[in-house]
Motif scaffolding. Structure first.
Motif, PDB file in Angstrom:
ATOM      1  N   PRO A  69       6.610   1.145  -3.825  1.00 20.26           N
ATOM      2  CA  PRO A  69       7.721   2.537  -3.764  1.00 20.26           C
ATOM      3  C   PRO A  69       7.993   3.968  -3.922  1.00 20.26           C
ATOM      4  O   PRO A  69       8.691   3.295  -2.889  1.00 20.26           O
ATOM      5  N   TYR A  73       3.390   7.376   0.768  1.00 21.44           N
ATOM      6  CA  TYR A  73       1.606   7.562   0.595  1.00 21.44           C
ATOM      7  C   TYR A  73       1.776   7.870  -1.538  1.00 21.44           C
ATOM      8  O   TYR A  73       2.557   8.426  -2.020  1.00 21.44           O
ATOM      9  N   GLU A  74       0.323   7.584  -1.862  1.00 19.56           N
ATOM     10  CA  GLU A  74       0.222   7.540  -3.584  1.00 19.56           C
ATOM     11  C   GLU A  74       0.519   8.908  -3.833  1.00 19.56           C
ATOM     12  O   GLU A  74      -0.836   9.637  -2.990  1.00 19.56           O
ATOM     13  N   HIS A 131      -5.815   2.869 -13.592  1.00 20.14           N
ATOM     14  CA  HIS A 131      -4.531   4.018 -12.464  1.00 20.14           C
ATOM     15  C   HIS A 131      -3.025   3.513 -12.969  1.00 20.14           C
ATOM     16  O   HIS A 131      -2.456   4.507 -12.479  1.00 20.14           O
ATOM     17  N   HIS A 135       0.283   7.358 -13.010  1.00 21.86           N
ATOM     18  CA  HIS A 135       0.927   6.304 -13.095  1.00 21.86           C
ATOM     19  C   HIS A 135       2.668   6.528 -13.792  1.00 21.86           C
ATOM     20  O   HIS A 135       3.640   7.122 -13.606  1.00 21.86           O
ATOM     21  N   ARG A 140       6.237   8.177 -13.135  1.00 27.06           N
ATOM     22  CA  ARG A 140       6.839   7.905 -11.567  1.00 27.06           C
ATOM     23  C   ARG A 140       6.167   5.657 -11.591  1.00 27.06           C
ATOM     24  O   ARG A 140       5.547   5.201 -11.405  1.00 27.06           O
ATOM     25  N   GLU A 143       6.012   3.456  -8.423  1.00 26.06           N
ATOM     26  CA  GLU A 143       4.751   3.642  -8.411  1.00 26.06           C
ATOM     27  C   GLU A 143       3.901   2.727  -8.905  1.00 26.06           C
ATOM     28  O   GLU A 143       3.083   2.043  -8.411  1.00 26.06           O
ATOM     29  N   TRP A 146       4.411  -0.916  -8.743  1.00 25.86           N
ATOM     30  CA  TRP A 146       4.444  -0.866  -7.663  1.00 25.86           C
ATOM     31  C   TRP A 146       2.620  -1.362  -7.413  1.00 25.86           C
ATOM     32  O   TRP A 146       1.615  -2.678  -6.146  1.00 25.86           O
ATOM     33  N   TRP A 147       2.131  -0.678  -8.261  1.00 29.70           N
ATOM     34  CA  TRP A 147       0.064  -0.300  -7.746  1.00 29.70           C
ATOM     35  C   TRP A 147      -0.073  -1.858  -8.869  1.00 29.70           C
ATOM     36  O   TRP A 147      -0.680  -2.637  -8.802  1.00 29.70           O
TER      37      TRP A 147
END
Length: 219
Positions: A69, A73-74, A131, A135, A140, A143, A146-147
């Motif tokens: 990310p 921090y997310e 979720h 992003h 994003r 992000e 990555w998630w």
């Protein structure tokens, strides 16, 4: 990135992030439509197709090098959408094949099968995917990737794989004319204890799989 620009022509269709997002969005939309329906007979084949296609995206994420990310921090994606309505509709459509038994880790020695529900598992998978989509739509991309990759390994990948096996099993029984026996006592709503659950799951699997293969049960 809004819904209106998710498929903007300015985006490169060959871009990895765009392809993954398209596959995930297609799954989210398709399963939501299936859950709205009232045709139990077509629910399993449609879900089999959609879960299979989703796992292709998961396989691509899993084979890719680790995504990182942009921020340590997310960012807060906001409140999670409620998946209870979808879960309940799927449970209604899938009854009485909603409950199945699964082994979480095939490499863990002497792991006992556990009870699960296709409807619960699909709602869980969708929550993870949504979720990441929040992003992605907010621009994003790193992000989101990555998630999706992280949650593929930690939750939705194994869960979707288990669901796929359950759906395959249902269709195999139907197409090969092998009636499914009711899973008496095997239910996620009951705390049977590990030993009782293992015995019940073992009996069911022996009767459903062993008998067609000509394997005699030891009494």
């Amino acid at each position: 990135m809004s819904d209106a620009t998710l498929h903007a022509t300015s985006q490169n269709p060959d871009d990895f992030a765009v392809q993954i997002a398209d596959q995930i969005e297609s799954f989210l939309v398709a399963v939501a439509e299936v859950a709205k329906g009232d045709e139990p007979g077509s629910t399993v084949p449609f879900l089999l197709l959609e879960v299979s296609q989703l796992l292709l995206a998961g396989g691509r994420l899993g084979a890719h090098e680790d995504f990182l990310p942009d921020e340590r921090y997310e960012p807060d994606p906001g409140p999670e959408p409620d998946a209870d309505g979808l879960r309940e509709n799927l449970a209604r459509l899938l009854d009485p094949v909603d409950v199945y038994s699964e082994v979480f880790d095939p490499y863990a020695p002497r792991t006992a099968p556990v009870a699960a529900r296709i409807s619960d598992d699909l709602a869980d998978v969708i929550t993870d995917l949504r979720h990441g989509m929040v992003h992605y739509r907010a621009g994003r991309t790193a992000e989101a990737l990555w998630w999706w990759q992280f949650s593929y390994f930690s939750n939705w990948g194994p869960t979707a794989s288990a669901v796929l096996r359950a759906l395959q099993s249902v269709l195999i029984h139907v197409r090969l004319n092998q009636p499914l026996e009711e899973l008496d006592g095997l239910d996620t709503d009951q705390d049977l204890g590990d030993e009782a659950l293992e015995m019940e799951a073992g009996r069911v699997m022996a009767e459903e799989i062993g008998t067609p293969l000509g394997i005699r049960q030891v009494r």
